[in-house]
Design a protein around this motif. Structure first.
Motif, PDB file in Angstrom:
ATOM      1  N   UNK A   8       0.859  -1.192   0.000  1.00  0.00           N
ATOM      2  CA  UNK A   8       0.000   0.000   0.000  1.00  0.00           C
ATOM      3  C   UNK A   8       0.891   1.238   0.000  1.00  0.00           C
ATOM      4  N   UNK A   9       0.510   2.226  -0.742  1.00  0.00           N
ATOM      5  CA  UNK A   9       1.380   3.397  -0.891  1.00  0.00           C
ATOM      6  C   UNK A   9       0.561   4.675  -1.022  1.00  0.00           C
ATOM      7  N   UNK A  10       1.237   5.791  -0.796  1.00  0.00           N
ATOM      8  CA  UNK A  10       0.648   7.108  -0.992  1.00  0.00           C
ATOM      9  C   UNK A  10       1.213   7.706  -2.268  1.00  0.00           C
ATOM     10  N   UNK A  12       1.488  10.985  -4.488  1.00  0.00           N
ATOM     11  CA  UNK A  12       1.325  12.443  -4.399  1.00  0.00           C
ATOM     12  C   UNK A  12       1.051  12.982  -5.802  1.00  0.00           C
ATOM     13  N   UNK A  22       4.741  18.499  -2.148  1.00  0.00           N
ATOM     14  CA  UNK A  22       6.165  18.284  -1.847  1.00  0.00           C
ATOM     15  C   UNK A  22       6.991  19.539  -2.115  1.00  0.00           C
ATOM     16  N   UNK A  64      -3.494  13.555  -2.468  1.00  0.00           N
ATOM     17  CA  UNK A  64      -2.882  12.229  -2.556  1.00  0.00           C
ATOM     18  C   UNK A  64      -3.916  11.149  -2.840  1.00  0.00           C
ATOM     19  N   UNK A  66      -4.437   6.895  -2.057  1.00  0.00           N
ATOM     20  CA  UNK A  66      -3.947   5.664  -1.437  1.00  0.00           C
ATOM     21  C   UNK A  66      -4.084   4.569  -2.473  1.00  0.00           C
ATOM     22  N   UNK A  87      16.445  11.043   4.800  1.00  0.00           N
ATOM     23  CA  UNK A  87      15.027  11.034   5.136  1.00  0.00           C
ATOM     24  C   UNK A  87      14.776   9.857   6.066  1.00  0.00           C
ATOM     25  N   UNK A  89      13.605   6.839   8.359  1.00  0.00           N
ATOM     26  CA  UNK A  89      12.516   5.871   8.452  1.00  0.00           C
ATOM     27  C   UNK A  89      11.702   5.659   7.188  1.00  0.00           C
ATOM     28  N   UNK A  90      12.115   6.236   6.093  1.00  0.00           N
ATOM     29  CA  UNK A  90      11.360   6.027   4.857  1.00  0.00           C
ATOM     30  C   UNK A  90      11.361   4.552   4.505  1.00  0.00           C
ATOM     31  N   UNK A 109       5.053   6.900  -2.111  1.00  0.00           N
ATOM     32  CA  UNK A 109       5.736   6.505  -0.876  1.00  0.00           C
ATOM     33  C   UNK A 109       5.081   5.274  -0.253  1.00  0.00           C
ATOM     34  N   UNK A 110       5.921   4.316   0.073  1.00  0.00           N
ATOM     35  CA  UNK A 110       5.465   3.220   0.946  1.00  0.00           C
ATOM     36  C   UNK A 110       6.032   3.549   2.316  1.00  0.00           C
ATOM     37  N   UNK A 111       5.157   3.920   3.231  1.00  0.00           N
ATOM     38  CA  UNK A 111       5.652   4.430   4.519  1.00  0.00           C
ATOM     39  C   UNK A 111       5.660   3.330   5.579  1.00  0.00           C
ATOM     40  N   UNK A 112       6.553   3.441   6.536  1.00  0.00           N
ATOM     41  CA  UNK A 112       6.490   2.503   7.661  1.00  0.00           C
ATOM     42  C   UNK A 112       5.239   2.791   8.479  1.00  0.00           C
TER      43      UNK A 112
ATOM     44  N   UNK B 244      -0.781   2.777   6.174  1.00  0.00           N
ATOM     45  CA  UNK B 244      -1.072   3.986   5.404  1.00  0.00           C
ATOM     46  C   UNK B 244      -2.021   4.874   6.212  1.00  0.00           C
ATOM     47  N   UNK B 278      10.238  15.099   6.459  1.00  0.00           N
ATOM     48  CA  UNK B 278      10.628  14.420   5.220  1.00  0.00           C
ATOM     49  C   UNK B 278       9.481  14.412   4.214  1.00  0.00           C
ATOM     50  N   UNK B 279       9.829  14.264   2.979  1.00  0.00           N
ATOM     51  CA  UNK B 279       8.806  14.269   1.923  1.00  0.00           C
ATOM     52  C   UNK B 279       7.733  13.221   2.151  1.00  0.00           C
ATOM     53  N   UNK B 280       8.147  12.047   2.634  1.00  0.00           N
ATOM     54  CA  UNK B 280       7.159  10.969   2.757  1.00  0.00           C
ATOM     55  C   UNK B 280       6.112  11.236   3.830  1.00  0.00           C
TER      56      UNK B 280
END
Lengths: 118, 515
Positions: A8-10, A12, A22, A64, A66, A87, A89-90, A109-112, B244, B278-280
């Motif tokens: 799953x990702x965000x 932008x 951004x 954004x 999802x 950056x 924890x990306x 972005x796939x975020x933690x 997410x 950060x950007x994310x």
């Protein structure tokens, strides 16, 4: 049934002028976020293009989307790579945006997952 | 011999008035036919005499026209009825058994026959077996707590009393109709919620989340009890969050009914000196801003010693922690478990704004803060958190970081919104801060010390639901007196502007004196 390697990702989205959240030189707050959002018709266009590539869009806001799909799909379309060292924890982000999306997508972005505070 | 000392208890049926024995009857015994199983009073009297002569105790208060209750030793039962009794165990509740002397459950052995000389007088007898008790919760929340722990609060009452929400409830304001969204690990329908009739909307899934009825972590379920402690009649919309959170926020904002408050007991420990956002995390920053721009009051935990974002976002109510030194419910200190910091990403932004109740750091269980007993799914991760609360899988956990404080504040906001639905997020924050009780001692996990007046350790102090509510009422009254007649009528008829009773005035004075 989602694939076992689904991620799953965000995504932008870019405005008509090519900018996105951004690029904001200031924090996004309730005071200025109203001007930052994309118009509905542009969001619908971007959403359609992303879905046509095989991604599932599960939620959206004015900036954004999802999206989800198999890891392979993300790699094929966005060449996902680890975030830059400066950056923290990306998880992953797009190493490249394909030309058919470059006017519409700023990054993916796939975020933690967040940390809970019990 | 006391009643408890009888080894065996049995129920004896003297000869029935009708054609059948109480024990022969195939059909159900109901109010319509029970009279035919009554016995002639002289038979009852004679049967009792025979039993007493046999050495049994007759429980007069437990006997009636149909049966006689008796107690005695296994030996007496063997001698009189020829009963073959063995020691048995019965499960009377979860993990609880009771020993008793009983017969085999085979019908021939279970029905005791009277001796020949009394067979015309006594139809038979059956040995009593302990019933199973259907306790309202799986295990009573009584916990042998670790020796280093300290007195803890329970939900809903403990939290409601100390935050003075119970005083607002008595005025009839309970968060009615206000929808509170909670982004967390999910929501398990624990008996704590269902037995109290708390209003739970269906759990929505954020992107990447699954299994909406389970909460194997326990965090979302447990912390949500804090909302209901403050606003028992609000409607809770749980949103189970995957990786997410932006998507989860958008799922909440797009749901119907739309939440007026969002409570978030999570974040990223990244707002550190020498860094910028950060950007994310820009999408998350925008999602929070977007929610507040839509008029939703967004509350975030400041963290447990973390430098947490979005707890530092300027639009949110950043919630810190205050510990109450029970049994004195007015003895507060800044919690040594909670965060306090100046944001690097948002210059001038101090966290927290205001505090809820949390534990303090103690040297057990990895330095957790055991101050609130909260309901969780059995065997969830937080079910077994140290210090233990009795059996490992009892469905209760002791944990109370700023994750607990944040939903408490959301609940108080729900009380304010019930009275004044026009309250903006900025106004709600301002009123909470203005009405908080000053905390003047104690240091946070980040080393900031509370002093008289607003400070970095606790912001404006501990939230005071009663004073926040009265503060909101002040605005409602101002709006009322400056409104045209039609609007005034509407406010009165909707209950937004109640008649000011003497009780209300007395209560106001009492609240003032007690602050």
């Amino acid at each position: 049934m989602p694939p076992a390697d689904e991620i799953h990702a965000q995504l932008v989205m870019k405005r008509e002028d090519g900018s996105s959240i951004l690029d904001a030189g200031q924090p996004s707050t309730s005071e200025n976020i109203g001007q930052a959002g994309l118009p509905e018709d542009r969001i619908a266009r971007i959403r359609g293009r992303v879905e046509a590539l095989g991604f599932v869009v599960s939620a959206q806001d004015p900036n954004t989307l999802s999206i989800s799909g198999a890891r392979e799909l993300f790699d094929n379309v966005f060449a996902m790579e680890p975030g830059s060292a400066d950056e923290p924890s990306t998880g992953l982000h797009a190493g490249g945006i394909p030309s058919e999306l470059s006017d519409f997508v700023a990054d993916v972005f796939v975020t933690p997952g967040p940390e809970f505070f019990p | 011999m006391s009643d408890q000392e009888y080894e065996v208890i049995a129920t004896v049926s003297p000869r029935s008035l009708g054609p059948s024995s109480l024990f022969d009857q195939d059909a159900a015994i109901t109010a319509d036919n029970v009279a035919q199983f009554n016995s002639d009073p002289s038979d009852v009297r004679d049967a009792k005499r025979a039993l007493i002569r046999g050495g049994f105790h007759v429980f007069e208060e437990a006997s009636n026209d149909t049966t006689i209750s008796i107690g005695g030793t296994a030996k007496q039962f063997k001698s009189f009825f020829g009963a073959k009794l063995t020691r048995q165990k019965a499960e009377i509740g979860p993990d609880e058994t009771m020993e008793f002397m009983g017969t085999s459950e085979e019908p021939a052995a279970a029905l005791l026959q009277a001796p020949k000389e009394f067979e015309q007088l006594i139809e038979g007898a059956v040995i009593a077996r302990p019933p199973t008790y259907f306790a309202p919760s799986a295990i009573p929340p009584v916990a042998p707590i670790h020796a280093n722990a300290y007195q803890y609060l329970t939900v809903p009452d403990g939290v409601a009393v100390v935050l003075r929400a119970s005083r607002v409830h008595r005025l009839g304001v309970t968060g009615k109709s206000v929808v509170v969204g909670m982004l967390d690990t999910g929501h398990y329908r624990h008996a704590f919620f269902t037995s109290r009739g708390f209003r739970l909307l269906s759990t929505l899934l954020g992107p990447g989340a699954s299994n909406p009825s389970a909460d194997t972590n326990g965090h979302g379920t447990g912390e949500s009890a804090n909302i209901f402690a403050c606003a028992p009649d609000c409607r809770l919309r749980p949103v189970k969050t995957g990786n997410d959170p932006v998507g989860a926020i958008n799922v909440a904002l797009n749901s119907t009914p739309k939440p007026q408050v969002l409570t978030n007991s999570w974040g990223y420990n990244l707002d550190k000196p020498g860094t910028s956002i950060p950007n994310w995390l820009k999408p998350l920053e925008a999602a929070v801003a977007n929610a507040v721009a839509q008029g939703v009051v967004v509350c975030f935990s400041a963290g447990n010693g973390h430098l947490a974002f979005p707890g530092s976002h300027p639009d949110v109510i950043s919630v810190g922690g205050v510990h109450v030194n029970l049994p004195d419910e007015n003895d507060f200190e800044a919690s040594s478990y909670a965060s306090s910091f100046n944001s690097t990403w948002y210059p001038g932004r101090a966290c927290p704004d205001v505090c809820g109740l949390t534990g303090k750091r103690v040297n057990i269980g990895g330095g957790k803060a055991p101050s609130l007993l909260l309901p969780v799914q059995q065997n969830a991760s937080l079910d077994g958190i140290d210090p233990q609360t009795g059996p490992a899988a009892d469905g209760w956990g002791l944990f109370s970081g700023t994750s607990a404080a944040c939903p408490q504040i959301a609940g108080i906001v729900a009380l304010m919104l019930e009275k004044d639905p026009t309250l903006t997020p900025a106004k709600a924050k301002e009123k909470l801060k203005k009405s908080a009780r000053d905390v003047k001692k104690g240091s946070t996990a980040n080393g900031d010390t509370a002093v008289a007046g607003p400070d970095l350790a606790t912001g404006s102090g501990l939230a005071d639901a009663k004073w926040a509510y009265l503060n909101t009422m002040g605005d409602v009254a101002t709006t009322f007196f400056s409104a045209p007649k039609e609007q005034q009528m509407a406010m009165v008829s909707s209950g937004a502007m109640p008649e000011i009773s003497q009780d209300f005035v007395d209560d106001l004075i009492e609240t003032l004196r007690s602050r």
